[in-house]
Design a protein around this motif. Structure first.
Motif, PDB file in Angstrom:
ATOM      1  N   THR A 164       0.820  -1.212   0.000  1.00  0.00           N
ATOM      2  CA  THR A 164       0.000   0.000   0.000  1.00  0.00           C
ATOM      3  C   THR A 164       0.855   1.264   0.000  1.00  0.00           C
ATOM      4  N   ALA A 165       2.124   1.144   0.434  1.00  0.00           N
ATOM      5  CA  ALA A 165       3.012   2.311   0.406  1.00  0.00           C
ATOM      6  C   ALA A 165       3.243   2.779  -1.021  1.00  0.00           C
ATOM      7  N   CYS A 166       3.238   1.829  -1.974  1.00  0.00           N
ATOM      8  CA  CYS A 166       3.432   2.202  -3.381  1.00  0.00           C
ATOM      9  C   CYS A 166       2.279   3.061  -3.875  1.00  0.00           C
ATOM     10  N   ASP A 167       1.060   2.733  -3.438  1.00  0.00           N
ATOM     11  CA  ASP A 167      -0.098   3.531  -3.844  1.00  0.00           C
ATOM     12  C   ASP A 167      -0.091   4.884  -3.137  1.00  0.00           C
ATOM     13  N   ALA A 168       0.271   4.877  -1.849  1.00  0.00           N
ATOM     14  CA  ALA A 168       0.233   6.111  -1.061  1.00  0.00           C
ATOM     15  C   ALA A 168       1.242   7.136  -1.548  1.00  0.00           C
ATOM     16  N   THR A 169       2.363   6.669  -2.112  1.00  0.00           N
ATOM     17  CA  THR A 169       3.401   7.596  -2.569  1.00  0.00           C
ATOM     18  C   THR A 169       3.297   7.890  -4.059  1.00  0.00           C
ATOM     19  N   ALA A 170       2.281   7.343  -4.723  1.00  0.00           N
ATOM     20  CA  ALA A 170       2.064   7.672  -6.132  1.00  0.00           C
ATOM     21  C   ALA A 170       1.554   9.104  -6.239  1.00  0.00           C
ATOM     22  N   LEU A 171       1.611   9.648  -7.440  1.00  0.00           N
ATOM     23  CA  LEU A 171       1.228  11.041  -7.647  1.00  0.00           C
ATOM     24  C   LEU A 171      -0.209  11.165  -8.127  1.00  0.00           C
ATOM     25  N   VAL A 172      -1.007  10.146  -7.862  1.00  0.00           N
ATOM     26  CA  VAL A 172      -2.412  10.155  -8.262  1.00  0.00           C
ATOM     27  C   VAL A 172      -3.203   9.417  -7.197  1.00  0.00           C
ATOM     28  N   GLU A 173      -4.429   9.845  -6.969  1.00  0.00           N
ATOM     29  CA  GLU A 173      -5.295   9.181  -5.996  1.00  0.00           C
ATOM     30  C   GLU A 173      -6.218   8.222  -6.731  1.00  0.00           C
ATOM     31  N   LEU A 174      -6.208   6.973  -6.313  1.00  0.00           N
ATOM     32  CA  LEU A 174      -6.986   5.948  -7.003  1.00  0.00           C
ATOM     33  C   LEU A 174      -8.462   6.033  -6.642  1.00  0.00           C
ATOM     34  N   TRP A 175      -9.310   5.754  -7.633  1.00  0.00           N
ATOM     35  CA  TRP A 175     -10.724   5.557  -7.364  1.00  0.00           C
ATOM     36  C   TRP A 175     -10.888   4.185  -6.702  1.00  0.00           C
ATOM     37  N   PRO A 176     -11.990   3.966  -5.989  1.00  0.00           N
ATOM     38  CA  PRO A 176     -12.170   2.676  -5.291  1.00  0.00           C
ATOM     39  C   PRO A 176     -12.029   1.467  -6.208  1.00  0.00           C
ATOM     40  N   HIS A 177     -12.640   1.523  -7.400  1.00  0.00           N
ATOM     41  CA  HIS A 177     -12.561   0.354  -8.283  1.00  0.00           C
ATOM     42  C   HIS A 177     -11.131   0.142  -8.776  1.00  0.00           C
ATOM     43  N   GLN A 178     -10.362   1.243  -8.942  1.00  0.00           N
ATOM     44  CA  GLN A 178      -8.977   1.105  -9.381  1.00  0.00           C
ATOM     45  C   GLN A 178      -8.130   0.442  -8.304  1.00  0.00           C
ATOM     46  N   GLY A 179      -8.377   0.812  -7.049  1.00  0.00           N
ATOM     47  CA  GLY A 179      -7.628   0.204  -5.958  1.00  0.00           C
ATOM     48  C   GLY A 179      -7.805  -1.301  -5.913  1.00  0.00           C
ATOM     49  N   LYS A 180      -9.045  -1.765  -6.146  1.00  0.00           N
ATOM     50  CA  LYS A 180      -9.312  -3.208  -6.133  1.00  0.00           C
ATOM     51  C   LYS A 180      -8.609  -3.904  -7.289  1.00  0.00           C
ATOM     52  N   VAL A 181      -8.637  -3.278  -8.477  1.00  0.00           N
ATOM     53  CA  VAL A 181      -7.982  -3.875  -9.646  1.00  0.00           C
ATOM     54  C   VAL A 181      -6.476  -3.966  -9.425  1.00  0.00           C
TER      55      VAL A 181
END
Length: 479
Positions: free
Chosen positions: A298-315
């Motif tokens: 989850t650190a990879c998502d948290a430090t990305a430069l974009v905020e994921l939509w809920p469906h994107q997070g699941k994918v």
């Protein structure tokens, strides 16, 4: 006779704008014989400098102010961090002023900062001499320093104010609209030689640690016209004679607040941001190691430069966990499949051992994907143009002799049109195996005929993907 000695006799020091004046500045009172005179001519100065704060300190601010006796600076918005940015290199300047003691010029440092007020407030303030609104605004901007480096530099300013060597004036547009956005400075030595610098700078609190700045430098003896222009501009601002800008003295409450930062002893040692850099290095070390910790992906998502939509997070979570099993991302147009693929790539490269990645794209999407990787995923990946040029999004380029050499890159974007042809496909199959192959617009990899029960011949692109898998040349697909 030395030509410079003849110049010394012929120069006048009556005007602050006179280039190369060889006498003590007008508000100085003499020189102590025990102090070695500073000379800006003792060093060759580069015309252009750029870089983060530490390199500019070493190449410009510290060596220039070590020779200085006067420093004029036009800064950005008034704030504690802007003042701290203006104090770069002040350690050696304070040391020189302390050596002169009471004979040092007062003020030796003059700063013009800027603020924005409505025209009616500016007019009322100047007519009634009521500075309460300005004082309240400036006090609100003067925040308690959070970083040690900022606090140390404010201590230098506080010491200079306490000793009477620093004065600050606040610039306001006479018509209210706009701000005094010019950022420049004039540094003078005891002989009257001067340096002028101007340029862009990040005068925020974070900018003190890792700001990028680009400045242009000139000297009064090499470019007297430029010196006169900037020196005259500053004098007009300081004396409140500028046609577009009012300047007023810094309110007493702010002056006293600065003095509170003054230490007991002269702060003659230039503060270091080493502690801040160590702190940043520790944070980055944690970010690098985080993907390997429990739930660290989850650190990879948290430090990305974009905020994921809920469906994107699941994918992203499902696809990354499934690797090396492949996945087809089949969302509707506009649902963010490219972002999903980029975030999957971040997770796999950070914590799952993926090193070699080949991204096959339609030729017209190469630049777009490269930009998305950088802007959304903070990933700098080269794209292959033709078969002999690698181009990075930061402007770097590299010539390679052939496709096999280009395929040595661990992360590579190339067009599927280039990849699918016979000789090029053979080079891809002969290259070091890929941990992951990403294919965009994957409907192009299909059977030539749609006959049930038949293992139909595929398109060239599908044949390449089949061979990559059958020959063990890739561990996983994502498309």
């Amino acid at each position: 006779m030395d030509p410079r000695s003849r110049q010394k006799k012929g120069r006048s020091c009556s005007s602050p704008g006179s280039a190369g004046s060889r006498s003590m500045p007008p508000h100085g009172t003499g020189r102590l014989k025990s102090v070695k005179p500073g000379s800006l001519r003792s060093r060759q100065w580069k015309r252009f400098l750029k870089g983060p704060d530490p390199s500019l300190l070493e190449e410009f601010y510290v060596p220039a102010l070590a020779q200085a006796i006067r420093y004029d600076r036009c800064c950005a918005y008034f704030s504690s961090s802007a003042l701290a940015a203006a104090a770069r290199g002040f350690g050696r300047l304070i040391e020189r002023l302390e050596a002169y003691g009471e004979k040092a010029p007062r003020p030796a440092v003059r700063l013009v900062v800027n603020e924005e007020l409505p025209e009616e407030d500016v007019r009322a303030m100047m007519e009634r001499r009521d500075f309460s609104k300005l004082e309240a605004l400036l006090l609100g901007r003067f925040k308690k320093p959070r970083e040690l480096l900022e606090k140390q530099r404010l201590a230098m300013l506080g010491w200079l104010v306490k000793r009477g060597w620093l004065q600050v004036r606040v610039g306001l547009m006479r018509k209210g609209a706009g701000i005094v956005h010019a950022k420049f400075g004039v540094i003078r030595d005891e002989a009257g030689d001067a340096m002028v610098f101007n340029g862009s700078g990040n005068e925020s609190a974070q900018g003190l640690v890792a700001n990028y700045e680009r400045i242009e430098i000139s000297t009064s003896w090499e470019d007297p016209e430029r010196y006169r222009e900037y020196a005259g501009e500053f004098e007009a601002l300081w004396s409140d004679h500028h046609p577009d800008v009012h300047t007023v003295r810094l309110p007493e409450a702010l002056r006293l607040k600065l003095i509170k930062f003054a230490p007991e002893e002269p702060p003659v040692v230039e503060p270091s941001n080493a502690l801040a850099r160590q702190k940043a290095a520790m944070i980055w070390k944690y970010i690098v190691e985080a993907p390997y910790l429990p739930h660290g992906e989850t650190a990879c998502d948290a430090t990305a430069l974009v905020e994921l939509w809920p469906h994107q997070g699941k994918v992203v979570e499902e696809t990354a966990k499934a690797w090396p099993e492949g996945r087809l991302l089949c969302d509707e147009v506009g649902m963010g499949k490219t972002i999903e693929a980029i975030l999957v790539l971040r997770r796999l490269m950070a914590g799952r051992g993926v090193r070699r990645v080949l991204v096959l794209l339609p030729a017209f999407l190469l630049k777009q994907w490269q930009a998305e990787l950088r802007e959304k995923g903070a990933i700098l990946a080269p794209r292959l143009e033709g078969q002999s040029t690698l181009l990075w999004p930061d402007g770097r380029s590299k010539k390679v002799k052939d496709l096999p050499e280009a395929l040595k890159e661990d992360l590579l974007l190339m067009s599927r049109e280039t990849a699918r042809t016979g000789a090029n496909a053979a080079s891809i199959l002969a290259a070091e195996p890929w941990d992951l192959v990403i294919l965009d617009e994957s409907h192009a990899a299909r059977r030539r005929k749609q006959e049930e029960g038949e293992f139909n011949t595929g398109t060239l692109l599908l044949e390449l993907l089949r061979k990559l898998q059958l020959k063990g040349k890739t561990r996983g697909f994502c498309s």
